[in-house]
Design an enzyme around this catalytic site. Structure first.
Site, mmCIF file in Angstrom:
data_model
loop_
_atom_site.group_PDB
_atom_site.id
_atom_site.type_symbol
_atom_site.label_atom_id
_atom_site.label_comp_id
_atom_site.label_asym_id
_atom_site.label_seq_id
_atom_site.Cartn_x
_atom_site.Cartn_y
_atom_site.Cartn_z
ATOM 1 N N ARG A 1 -10.571 -11.317 1.646
ATOM 2 C CA ARG A 1 -11.450 -12.346 1.087
ATOM 3 C C ARG A 1 -10.817 -13.730 1.182
ATOM 4 O O ARG A 1 -11.529 -14.734 1.282
ATOM 5 C CB ARG A 1 -11.808 -11.993 -0.355
ATOM 6 C CG ARG A 1 -10.648 -11.967 -1.332
ATOM 7 C CD ARG A 1 -10.891 -11.098 -2.552
ATOM 8 N NE ARG A 1 -10.881 -9.682 -2.206
ATOM 9 C CZ ARG A 1 -11.069 -8.700 -3.086
ATOM 10 N NH1 ARG A 1 -11.273 -8.986 -4.374
ATOM 11 N NH2 ARG A 1 -11.044 -7.450 -2.709
ATOM 12 N N LYS B 1 0.833 -1.200 0.000
ATOM 13 C CA LYS B 1 0.000 0.000 0.000
ATOM 14 C C LYS B 1 0.871 1.255 0.000
ATOM 15 O O LYS B 1 2.021 1.215 0.441
ATOM 16 C CB LYS B 1 -0.877 0.026 1.259
ATOM 17 C CG LYS B 1 -1.966 -1.014 1.341
ATOM 18 C CD LYS B 1 -2.722 -0.878 2.652
ATOM 19 C CE LYS B 1 -3.829 -1.910 2.766
ATOM 20 N NZ LYS B 1 -4.928 -1.660 1.815
#
Length: 500
Positions: free
Chosen positions: A351, A277
């Protein structure tokens, strides 16, 4: 901690006294007498519409000198149109009152409620005001060593006089228990990630839930490997802190009663892994375990009330870190279900954690309903901002009930679409599926939901709540300071209580 008492006799020693007035700006018999005691300050205030209009949420604090010469404060709170009042609005009004009292350094507050307000009995109204004030009293300053005097100040007590203090106290006791569950959720979310490692977080879950009669099982990496949880383990393999799967089982219902499963994403800190990130605001990734915190908080609230239901919680606790041992873009992992997933982006890790966690919950507990909660995608914040969480579901009735309850507690949900075309976008050339879609930037939240949906068994009612935009806030609200919100606890507690 704020002390809230319900009494049968009014006290004259409180520093502040709360008065409720709606947009009609009329004084009832009780307020007329109080107005006279305070030299007509209430009537003078409401006659000047530049000072007070009675609109909902307006708070006016007025100093008053009583006969003894002591200074008291009248806290005049606007109700607006009484017919439009909701439970959530009354709670928020209680929070606003506490915040104004804190700002004015009023240490003790008195509140008289003996008349029905709109459709609410005085007992219900009083318990809601108290609940809002209690929620708003939350602070997270344990690491502050140089608090200014103004920052240290806190309202000490609220004394509420109603015509049935015993009944009001019973109503509030339940709301206080739920608020304390919210406080746990806020606390663990606000903790720095170097403090709340997966191990420490798991220990805190055990410490708070086992005394409430909840069975807690903490599963380590060796056992997860034996279970085939390649997706969850892949996310955490770059961290020196061992991943954990925490399984919580509360058996309040009969043996033949159905079970509801809550599953939470618990990424303790998310750097993005090798798909790193940007550094700007990366510190906020300590909140990436907000879904797991909501699950734990909900079970605290349910078990604390000894509700007659069966509920399980499963949370995957991992750190997504870059290292020489970290998962690489392009890796293929085998999930507990046996399905394989190509990891095209290591920053789409939540996920993967949920895939194994929801499968484990279904395999072990055979629930009728699964609700997963996760700070899953930035895309949901782009779509819905910081007002709504996204709700995806394979069952219209389940989604409608969740959305209805969300409106009632002001933890709002917006129904998001599921579609075969979204599902096709996660097909992979070399595995059963990929963890991101094949159209860059398109339908990110829907793609993530479909990834999880592939791990929901036939016949299981399922809802996925993407809370990325609402789990934490960069500004204070009526019910708490900036930081972790505790979103999901009151929503799920009420849903479970009313619909299971």
């Amino acid at each position: 901690m704020l002390n809230i008492n319900f009494v049968n006799e009014e006290s004259s020693t409180n520093q502040g006294l709360v008065v409720f007035i709606d947009e009609q700006l009329k004084l009832d018999s009780n307020l007329i007498g109080l107005d006279q005691q305070h030299h007509g300050l209430i009537s003078k205030t409401i006659q000047n519409k530049l000072q007070f209009t009675g609109k909902y949420g307006q708070i006016k604090v007025i100093p008053s000198v009583i006969k003894s010469g002591e200074v008291r404060y009248l806290i005049i709170a606007g109700l607006g149109n009484e017919e439009k009042l909701t439970e959530a609005k009354i709670e928020e009004l209680g929070g606003k009152i506490l915040q104004h009292a804190t700002g004015c350094k009023i240490s003790t507050i008195g509140l008289k409620l003996t008349n029905r307000i709109s459709r609410f009995t005085s007992q219900t109204f009083a318990s809601l005001v108290a609940s809002g004030a209690f929620l708003a009293s939350y602070r997270f300053d344990k690491y502050r060593t140089t608090l200014k005097e103004a920052e240290k100040f806190a309202v000490e007590s609220i004394e509420i006089f109603t015509d049935n203090s015993t009944e009001t106290a019973k109503l509030f006791e339940i709301k206080k228990l739920i608020a304390e569950a919210v406080f746990f959720t806020r606390d663990i979310s606000n903790e720095p990630s170097n403090i709340k490692t997966p191990q420490v977080y798991a220990e805190r879950i055990v410490d708070i839930l086992e005394p409430l009669g909840v069975d807690v099982d903490v599963i380590g990496e060796r056992e997860m490997k034996n279970l085939g949880m390649g997706a969850l383990l892949g996310v955490g393999q770059g961290s020196q802190n061992e991943s954990k799967l925490v399984v919580m089982e509360y058996k309040g219902g009969s043996k033949d009663a159905s079970t509801i499963a809550l599953v939470g994403k618990g990424v303790i800190f998310d750097t993005g892994g090798i798909s790193l990130k940007p550094s700007s605001n990366m510190h906020l990734m300590r909140y990436d375990m907000g879904g797991s915190a909501a699950v734990v908080g909900t079970i605290i609230a349910v078990a604390g009330q000894k509700l007659p239901i069966n509920i399980v919680g499963v949370v995957g606790l991992v750190e997504n870190m870059p290292s020489g041992n970290a998962q690489r873009p392009g890796d293929v992992v085998t999930t507990m279900s046996g399905q394989t997933a190509e990891v095209l982006n290591t920053d789409a890790e939540g996920r993967l954690v949920l895939a194994d966690a929801v499968w484990y919950a279904q395999e072990k507990f055979k629930p009728k309903c699964v609700i997963d909660v996760a700070t899953l995608t930035g895309a949901i914040t782009v779509a819905l901002g910081n007002t709504y969480a996204g709700c995806f579901s394979n069952n219209d009735e389940l989604a409608d009930k969740l959305i209805k309850v969300g409106e009632e507690v002001n933890e709002k949900l917006w129904r998001m679409p599921l579609h075969d075309e979204y599902d096709a976008m996660i097909n992979s050339d070399i595995a059963d599926m990929a963890n991101i879609g094949n159209v860059p930037g398109a339908a990110g939240s829907c793609i993530a939901a479909h990834f999880i949906k592939r791990f929901i068994k036939d016949g299981v009612d399922w809802a996925h709540l993407d809370i990325a935009g609402v789990a934490n806030s960069n500004k204070a609200s009526a019910l708490g300071p900036k930081g972790a919100v505790g979103y999901g606890v009151r929503l799920l507690e009420k849903f479970i209580k009313e619909y299971t």
